[in-house]
Design a protein around this motif. Structure first.
Motif, PDB file in Angstrom:
ATOM      1  N   ASP A  95       5.096  18.684  -1.390  1.00 28.45           N
ATOM      2  CA  ASP A  95       5.223  17.057   0.473  1.00 28.45           C
ATOM      3  C   ASP A  95       4.721  16.576  -0.010  1.00 28.45           C
ATOM      4  O   ASP A  95       4.120  15.750   0.784  1.00 28.45           O
ATOM      5  CB  ASP A  95       4.387  18.703   0.880  1.00 28.45           C
ATOM      6  N   GLU A  96       3.605  15.559  -0.614  1.00 24.13           N
ATOM      7  CA  GLU A  96       3.404  14.478  -1.176  1.00 24.13           C
ATOM      8  C   GLU A  96       4.025  13.526  -1.209  1.00 24.13           C
ATOM      9  O   GLU A  96       3.754  12.439  -0.219  1.00 24.13           O
ATOM     10  CB  GLU A  96       1.819  14.581  -1.924  1.00 24.13           C
ATOM     11  N   LEU A  97       4.289  14.333  -2.110  1.00 26.73           N
ATOM     12  CA  LEU A  97       5.803  12.793  -2.109  1.00 26.73           C
ATOM     13  C   LEU A  97       6.533  12.972  -1.089  1.00 26.73           C
ATOM     14  O   LEU A  97       7.046  11.757  -0.969  1.00 26.73           O
ATOM     15  CB  LEU A  97       6.528  13.299  -3.371  1.00 26.73           C
ATOM     16  N   ARG A  98       6.691  13.786  -0.300  1.00 21.21           N
ATOM     17  CA  ARG A  98       7.522  13.420   0.799  1.00 21.21           C
ATOM     18  C   ARG A  98       7.140  12.606   2.233  1.00 21.21           C
ATOM     19  O   ARG A  98       7.645  11.296   2.255  1.00 21.21           O
ATOM     20  CB  ARG A  98       8.032  14.975   1.613  1.00 21.21           C
ATOM     21  N   LYS A  99       6.302  12.944   2.459  1.00 22.78           N
ATOM     22  CA  LYS A  99       5.250  12.224   3.736  1.00 22.78           C
ATOM     23  C   LYS A  99       4.813  10.487   2.160  1.00 22.78           C
ATOM     24  O   LYS A  99       5.568   9.810   3.278  1.00 22.78           O
ATOM     25  CB  LYS A  99       4.079  12.501   3.539  1.00 22.78           C
ATOM     26  N   ALA A 100       4.813  10.447   0.741  1.00 21.23           N
ATOM     27  CA  ALA A 100       4.595   8.638   0.774  1.00 21.23           C
ATOM     28  C   ALA A 100       5.972   8.265   1.029  1.00 21.23           C
ATOM     29  O   ALA A 100       5.812   6.749   0.919  1.00 21.23           O
ATOM     30  CB  ALA A 100       4.203   8.857  -0.440  1.00 21.23           C
ATOM     31  N   MET A 101       7.177   9.174   0.436  1.00 22.72           N
ATOM     32  CA  MET A 101       8.700   8.141  -0.004  1.00 22.72           C
ATOM     33  C   MET A 101       8.699   7.990   1.914  1.00 22.72           C
ATOM     34  O   MET A 101       9.008   7.107   2.346  1.00 22.72           O
ATOM     35  CB  MET A 101       9.328   9.510  -0.388  1.00 22.72           C
ATOM     36  N   GLN A 102       8.663   8.908   2.503  1.00 22.57           N
ATOM     37  CA  GLN A 102       8.856   8.909   4.271  1.00 22.57           C
ATOM     38  C   GLN A 102       7.686   6.912   4.751  1.00 22.57           C
ATOM     39  O   GLN A 102       8.399   6.078   5.444  1.00 22.57           O
ATOM     40  CB  GLN A 102       7.871   9.868   4.784  1.00 22.57           C
ATOM     41  N   ASP A 103       6.343   7.634   4.174  1.00 19.52           N
ATOM     42  CA  ASP A 103       5.962   6.150   4.723  1.00 19.52           C
ATOM     43  C   ASP A 103       6.263   4.976   4.485  1.00 19.52           C
ATOM     44  O   ASP A 103       5.922   3.388   4.567  1.00 19.52           O
ATOM     45  CB  ASP A 103       3.962   6.884   3.749  1.00 19.52           C
ATOM     46  N   TYR A 104       6.569   5.115   2.873  1.00 24.47           N
ATOM     47  CA  TYR A 104       7.809   3.635   2.365  1.00 24.47           C
ATOM     48  C   TYR A 104       8.637   3.609   3.137  1.00 24.47           C
ATOM     49  O   TYR A 104       8.965   2.143   3.047  1.00 24.47           O
ATOM     50  CB  TYR A 104       7.776   4.286   0.842  1.00 24.47           C
ATOM     51  N   LEU A 114       3.651  14.682  -9.433  1.00 22.23           N
ATOM     52  CA  LEU A 114       4.372  15.978 -10.001  1.00 22.23           C
ATOM     53  C   LEU A 114       4.118  15.619 -11.658  1.00 22.23           C
ATOM     54  O   LEU A 114       5.165  16.061 -11.574  1.00 22.23           O
ATOM     55  CB  LEU A 114       5.289  14.512  -9.003  1.00 22.23           C
ATOM     56  N   ALA A 115       4.914  14.227 -11.827  1.00 22.31           N
ATOM     57  CA  ALA A 115       4.884  14.258 -13.151  1.00 22.31           C
ATOM     58  C   ALA A 115       4.708  15.032 -14.029  1.00 22.31           C
ATOM     59  O   ALA A 115       4.953  15.865 -15.041  1.00 22.31           O
ATOM     60  CB  ALA A 115       5.648  12.820 -13.881  1.00 22.31           C
ATOM     61  N   ASP A 116       2.838  14.476 -14.238  1.00 25.07           N
ATOM     62  CA  ASP A 116       2.114  14.977 -15.134  1.00 25.07           C
ATOM     63  C   ASP A 116       2.048  16.807 -14.419  1.00 25.07           C
ATOM     64  O   ASP A 116       1.557  17.729 -15.041  1.00 25.07           O
ATOM     65  CB  ASP A 116       0.696  14.851 -14.624  1.00 25.07           C
ATOM     66  N   ALA A 117       2.027  17.241 -13.438  1.00 20.56           N
ATOM     67  CA  ALA A 117       1.735  18.273 -12.857  1.00 20.56           C
ATOM     68  C   ALA A 117       3.298  19.115 -13.389  1.00 20.56           C
ATOM     69  O   ALA A 117       2.907  20.181 -14.478  1.00 20.56           O
ATOM     70  CB  ALA A 117       2.355  18.891 -11.122  1.00 20.56           C
ATOM     71  N   LEU A 118       3.971  18.873 -13.846  1.00 19.72           N
ATOM     72  CA  LEU A 118       5.476  19.226 -14.177  1.00 19.72           C
ATOM     73  C   LEU A 118       5.408  19.393 -16.249  1.00 19.72           C
ATOM     74  O   LEU A 118       5.693  20.538 -16.367  1.00 19.72           O
ATOM     75  CB  LEU A 118       7.225  18.324 -14.086  1.00 19.72           C
ATOM     76  N   ASP A 119       4.737  18.166 -16.317  1.00 21.86           N
ATOM     77  CA  ASP A 119       4.766  18.402 -17.663  1.00 21.86           C
ATOM     78  C   ASP A 119       3.783  19.089 -18.432  1.00 21.86           C
ATOM     79  O   ASP A 119       4.113  20.039 -19.358  1.00 21.86           O
ATOM     80  CB  ASP A 119       3.198  17.012 -18.070  1.00 21.86           C
ATOM     81  N   ARG A 120       1.749  19.653 -17.242  1.00 26.13           N
ATOM     82  CA  ARG A 120       1.595  20.657 -17.719  1.00 26.13           C
ATOM     83  C   ARG A 120       1.997  22.461 -17.667  1.00 26.13           C
ATOM     84  O   ARG A 120       1.298  23.266 -17.410  1.00 26.13           O
ATOM     85  CB  ARG A 120       0.016  20.360 -17.975  1.00 26.13           C
ATOM     86  N   ASN A 121       2.644  22.215 -16.200  1.00 28.39           N
ATOM     87  CA  ASN A 121       3.677  23.651 -16.250  1.00 28.39           C
ATOM     88  C   ASN A 121       2.207  23.428 -15.242  1.00 28.39           C
ATOM     89  O   ASN A 121       2.091  25.363 -15.046  1.00 28.39           O
ATOM     90  CB  ASN A 121       3.752  24.198 -17.613  1.00 28.39           C
ATOM     91  N   LEU A 152       0.634  -1.117   0.118  1.00 27.19           N
ATOM     92  CA  LEU A 152      -0.166   0.210   0.535  1.00 27.19           C
ATOM     93  C   LEU A 152       0.655   1.023  -0.373  1.00 27.19           C
ATOM     94  O   LEU A 152       0.519   2.501  -0.701  1.00 27.19           O
ATOM     95  CB  LEU A 152      -0.698  -0.202   1.301  1.00 27.19           C
ATOM     96  N   ALA A 153       2.397   1.386   0.493  1.00 24.68           N
ATOM     97  CA  ALA A 153       2.529   2.640   1.030  1.00 24.68           C
ATOM     98  C   ALA A 153       3.924   2.631  -0.862  1.00 24.68           C
ATOM     99  O   ALA A 153       3.490   4.004  -1.428  1.00 24.68           O
ATOM    100  CB  ALA A 153       4.242   2.461   2.150  1.00 24.68           C
ATOM    101  N   GLU A 154       3.796   1.518  -1.387  1.00 25.71           N
ATOM    102  CA  GLU A 154       4.537   1.446  -2.403  1.00 25.71           C
ATOM    103  C   GLU A 154       3.343   2.379  -3.860  1.00 25.71           C
ATOM    104  O   GLU A 154       4.567   2.904  -4.348  1.00 25.71           O
ATOM    105  CB  GLU A 154       5.580  -0.442  -3.194  1.00 25.71           C
ATOM    106  N   ARG A 155       2.192   1.476  -3.947  1.00 24.71           N
ATOM    107  CA  ARG A 155       1.405   2.371  -4.013  1.00 24.71           C
ATOM    108  C   ARG A 155       1.063   4.099  -4.505  1.00 24.71           C
ATOM    109  O   ARG A 155       0.923   4.534  -5.162  1.00 24.71           O
ATOM    110  CB  ARG A 155      -0.329   1.754  -4.162  1.00 24.71           C
ATOM    111  N   LYS A 156       1.119   4.074  -3.048  1.00 31.79           N
ATOM    112  CA  LYS A 156       0.770   5.743  -2.910  1.00 31.79           C
ATOM    113  C   LYS A 156       2.321   6.616  -3.107  1.00 31.79           C
ATOM    114  O   LYS A 156       2.104   7.506  -3.335  1.00 31.79           O
ATOM    115  CB  LYS A 156       0.511   6.161  -1.338  1.00 31.79           C
ATOM    116  N   LEU A 157       3.405   5.842  -3.235  1.00 31.32           N
ATOM    117  CA  LEU A 157       4.661   6.739  -3.996  1.00 31.32           C
ATOM    118  C   LEU A 157       4.105   6.649  -5.231  1.00 31.32           C
ATOM    119  O   LEU A 157       4.461   7.132  -6.186  1.00 31.32           O
ATOM    120  CB  LEU A 157       5.773   5.708  -3.387  1.00 31.32           C
TER     121      LEU A 157
END
Length: 884
Positions: free
Chosen positions: A551-560, A533-540, A521-526
């Motif tokens: 922040d969500e990526l950091r939290k998901a990485m910490q949980d994983y 984040l990749a989609d957001a960077l792609d659409r500027n 589950l933690a791996e899926r959230k990560l």
């Protein structure tokens, strides 16, 4: 022509070479005399042609009416025919004239040429002897004869030098023909073009706007249309023509290369609008106001042609937009966690906008009703050089039902113009998630059965029921048994697409829970946080959204990482792990900070590329628990191939030693000249088993015990025959090497070039052995051994890269990975002591490295600014600063 008997008179009869020389000189003299007759009457002909070309290039024929053009053409034709009349008097010069011209122009007295054919007046012996001596002396002067160049004496025919007039007129007309108003030599044969009157009151502003994706600046057309060569523009460029002034609406025409004319319509928002005229308004006011409004004409240029407006013309050469090219850069491979990693190369003239991998199953059932569409695999294209780029993308497709099935992968690239390019397809088994728990693998198989074809739901239910036949033996945990029973109930009640998808998702979560617990589950959230984040960077996306997703990526990485540490808390450290194989949480945090800083500074392309690297690193991060099943089978197969290669190396070494020994014995026989040795052939017996089936080594040992040496028992002929019999062994080794390469290919390994070189050397050595030549065979066998060793080194490197060490849990919650190739658990090179200026495969510099680099550059600039006295030192400092 002079008869042969006549040519042999005089000194010619005694000197044939002199006769041939005089014949050649006479021919040249006659040619010179002919051109002297030809050039004077040729001048009127050339003058008529020069006047015609001058009139054509000056544009005379296109500016006069047709009746006058035809009349001038008839006059030029008549003058040309009249100028040909003097050629009627031309004739080929006679031999006497040629002889006279040679004697006059070479200043030879006493006629040395003609005297050779004359006879003395008195036919007495003394007169003939005296005349022969005179002919011989005159013949000696003939060797230096020279006909020279023609002397037409044109000045005698043109005493007033009128011939210079057409020459000067021709040069002037040719220069004028290169201008806009210059004519052509075809004007006299075609009707004059329609005269287009240009209205000076009309103003034309025209420009071509290339598509934005080309990166080219707009091209403004000159006001007078003076472009001679066609203007090269990219395909799909926008042509804009703005017409203003004048009293009437100007017609704008685009004439295609085939002559078809196309009117360029006026844009709707620029058409003059007439208001409702009141009774007090004059009827002539509307046309006057209409003429004062500027009109804009626009069109897309897709083919060659010319723009014509108000008597002006601009030609265009449309540069076609080529379709993009994309190809695999190596074979797609599986990451440690089952993700599909594809390396690719892409090329386009203006840059690729989007690329993806098209994944379809090899075996399809037209009547099947799959629950999910085909997997989507978007390729990450480097934006810095999208015209010719290389990239690597890693996507986790283990959740898709096609995972574990044989699929056909085709890369598809698309440019901004909508054109697509496709790569050759590649077939492979789509990587699936490696389940170590058999029960979890069985649940995932149930989901795959009805997800690929919903009609097979009864088969999936039967598989679930089979798992619960004897639960006390196969399902040790009661929780897992209850989950299977609940999944069975859902599968029986599922109706409709949404319910089936919910059931499939429920089964997948059960399988992941049985395998990894909360880690999946933690791996899926990560993975979801990375994709968002990749989609957001792609659409500027704006900075606020980027910060929220980071922040969500950091939290998901910490949980994983926390869940991974909890799972591996009781796992023992692997033997091949050491302090350098430890992945710290600070490394990941520093990389995520750099991603955020790059995104906020506007360098979204670099941030997206670094995020893609982070995704690949996490896909290659092993779970730390020992793998079973498939990995053990692969290791066993790899060991088998290594043993087989060792046998080939050993047999090849032994065969080379035998070949060398036989060759040395043969050379010894040839030097001693002994060809009638004993009839025994112990070396031949060594090549073949004995009559009693005894091994070769045993027979050789017995002979050695008896004190019999092979060099004392075999003749030269027997030694040659022994060399020829070795060819069968050499060919057998080459065949074994070919089978080894085939087995490596089936294991997914690419045989190195050393194996191919070794096989070619083996074939060459076999041919030499078949002809009984030992020394060339030994040289080929030595090269084959060296190539085999190189291929063995490449093979071991591939096996070591494929068999990565297991990860473990460090004492402070740090994840370790057994990797002896100098890389950390994320696949990056381990940093040595001090700053690292070596491998640039992952551009994640430490702050201390960047600061030190800046200090070094500042010191160099300061020293260079102090104007060092030495020229060599100054150039050295300038080269250090040239870091581009």
């Amino acid at each position: 022509m002079t008869s042969p008997s006549r040519q042999k008179k005089g000194a010619f009869a005694f000197r044939p070479s002199l006769a041939r020389l005089v014949t050649t000189k006479r021919l040249l003299a006659r040619i010179v005399l002919f051109f002297e007759q030809l050039l004077p009457p040729l001048m009127p002909v050339l003058s008529v042609i020069a006047f015609y070309l001058s009139a054509s290039w000056f544009g005379l024929f296109r500016s006069v009416p047709d009746w006058l053009r035809i009349l001038l053409l008839i006059a030029f034709a008549g003058a040309f025919l009249v100028s040909l009349l003097p050629f009627r008097t031309l004739r080929w010069p006679r031999i006497a004239e040629a002889d006279r011209m040679l004697e006059e122009r070479n200043g030879l007295p006493h006629q040395p040429v003609t005297v050779q054919e004359d006879e003395p007046a008195f036919d007495t012996p003394f007169a003939r002897a005296l005349w022969r001596e005179h002919q011989t002396r005159m013949a000696e002067k003939i060797a230096a004869l020279d006909a020279g160049l023609p002397r037409p004496d044109i000045a005698a025919h043109d005493r007033f030098a009128l011939r210079a007039v057409p020459a000067l007129l021709l040069v002037t007309a040719f220069g004028y023909s290169l201008s806009i108003n210059g004519g052509s030599i075809r004007d006299a044969l075609q009707a004059a073009p329609e005269q287009v009157v240009s209205d000076p009151a009309v103003r034309i502003d025209a420009w071509v706007t290339p598509p934005s994706y080309t990166g080219r600046a707009p091209i403004y057309l000159t006001a007078d249309g003076s472009e001679q060569a066609p203007i090269g523009i990219p395909q799909f460029s926008g042509l804009t023509v703005r017409v203003s002034g004048g009293k009437t609406a100007e017609k704008v025409v685009f004439r295609k290369a085939n002559g078809e004319a196309q009117d360029i319509s006026v844009q709707a928002d620029t058409k003059p609008q007439q208001t409702a005229a009141s009774g007090s308004e004059q009827p002539t006011a509307a046309p006057a106001s209409q003429a004062l409004v500027a009109q804009t004409h626009m069109m897309k240029l897709q083919e060659n042609g010319a723009l014509e407006v108000n008597g002006r013309r601009w030609s265009f050469e449309v540069l076609p937009d080529k379709a993009p090219e994309i190809a695999f850069d190596g074979l797609p491979k599986r990451s440690v966690n089952g993700a599909l990693e594809i390396a690719f190369t892409v090329k386009d003239d203006y840059g690729v906008q989007e690329a993806h991998a098209e994944i379809v199953p090899v075996e399809t059932d037209p009547t099947a009703t799959p629950l999910y569409p085909l997997p989507e695999y978007r390729l990450d294209i480097p934006r810095r050089n999208a015209r010719d780029a290389k990239g690597v993308t890693s996507r986790n497709l283990t959740e898709h039902p096609l995972a574990g099935k044989r699929v056909r992968i085709t890369l598809v690239a698309k440019d901004a113009a909508g054109q697509t390019g496709r790569s050759p397809p590649h077939e492979m088994v789509l990587p699936s998630r490696p389940f170590n728990e058999p029960l979890a693998a069985a649940v995932a198989e149930e989901r795959q059965v009805f997800a690929l074809d919903t009609r097979k739901m009864p088969q999936a239910i039967a598989l679930n029921e089979a798992l619960t036949i004897r639960p006390e033996e196969t399902i040790p945990k009661l929780t897992n048994y209850l989950l299977l029973e609940s999944a069975l109930a859902r599968m029986k009640l599922a109706r409709g697409e949404d319910a089936l998808k919910d059931t499939a998702q429920y089964l997948w979560e059960i399988a992941l829970g049985m395998e990894d617990g909360d880690l999946s589950l933690a791996e899926r959230k990560l993975r979801e946080a990375q994709q968002n984040l990749a989609d957001a960077l792609d659409r500027n996306a704006p900075d606020a959204e980027i910060k929220k997703l980071m922040d969500e990526l950091r939290k998901a990485m910490q949980d994983y990482m926390t869940e991974l540490a909890r799972r591996m808390q009781n796992a023992p450290m692997q033997p091949n792990q050491n302090a350098q194989n430890i992945l710290r949480q600070q490394d990941l945090e520093r990389m995520m900070n750099q991603i955020e800083n790059l995104a906020r500074s506007g360098n979204r392309d670099a941030a997206q590329e670094m995020l893609s690297q982070l995704q690949r690193m996490m896909n290659n991060l092993q779970a730390g628990r020992p793998q079973r099943g498939q990995q053990s089978q692969e290791n066993s197969e790899a060991r088998k191939q290594i043993d087989k290669l060792g046998e080939i190396l050993r047999d090849q070494q032994k065969l080379m030693e035998q070949t060398f020994r036989l060759d040395q014995q043969l050379r010894d026989r040839m030097q001693r000249g002994e060809s009638d040795m004993g009839e025994n052939d112990p070396l031949l017996d060594e090549m073949n088993p004995g009559e009693n089936g005894e091994p070769q080594d045993q027979q050789q040992g017995q002979q050695g015990k008896e004190g019999q040496q092979p060099s004392d028992q075999m003749t030269a002929e027997q030694l040659r025959e022994a060399l020829k019999q070795l060819r069968a062994q050499q060919d057998a080794l080459g065949k074994q090497l070919g089978e080894l390469q085939k087995s490596l290919g089936e294991m997914g390994m690419k045989p190195g070039p050393g194996f191919g070189q070794a096989q070619r050397e083996m074939e060459g050595a076999g041919r030499e052995l078949g002809q009984g030549r030992g020394q060339p065979a030994v040289e080929g066998q030595g090269r084959a051994l060296e190539a085999l060793r190189q291929g063995a080194r490449d093979m071991m490197n591939q096996i070591m890269q494929a068999q990565q060490g297991q990860q473990g849990q460090g004492p402070n919650g740090q994840v370790g990975q057994g990797d002896q190739n100098g890389r950390d658990p994320l696949g990056r090179p381990r940093r040595p002591q001090g700053p690292d200026f070596g491998d640039n495969s992952v551009k994640v510099p430490d702050e201390i490295d960047v600061q030190r680099a800046r200090e070094i550059l500042d010191a160099i600039r300061e020293k260079l600014g102090n104007n060092p006295p030495g020229e060599v030192e100054r150039r050295y400092l300038e080269r250090l600063l040239d870091i581009q």
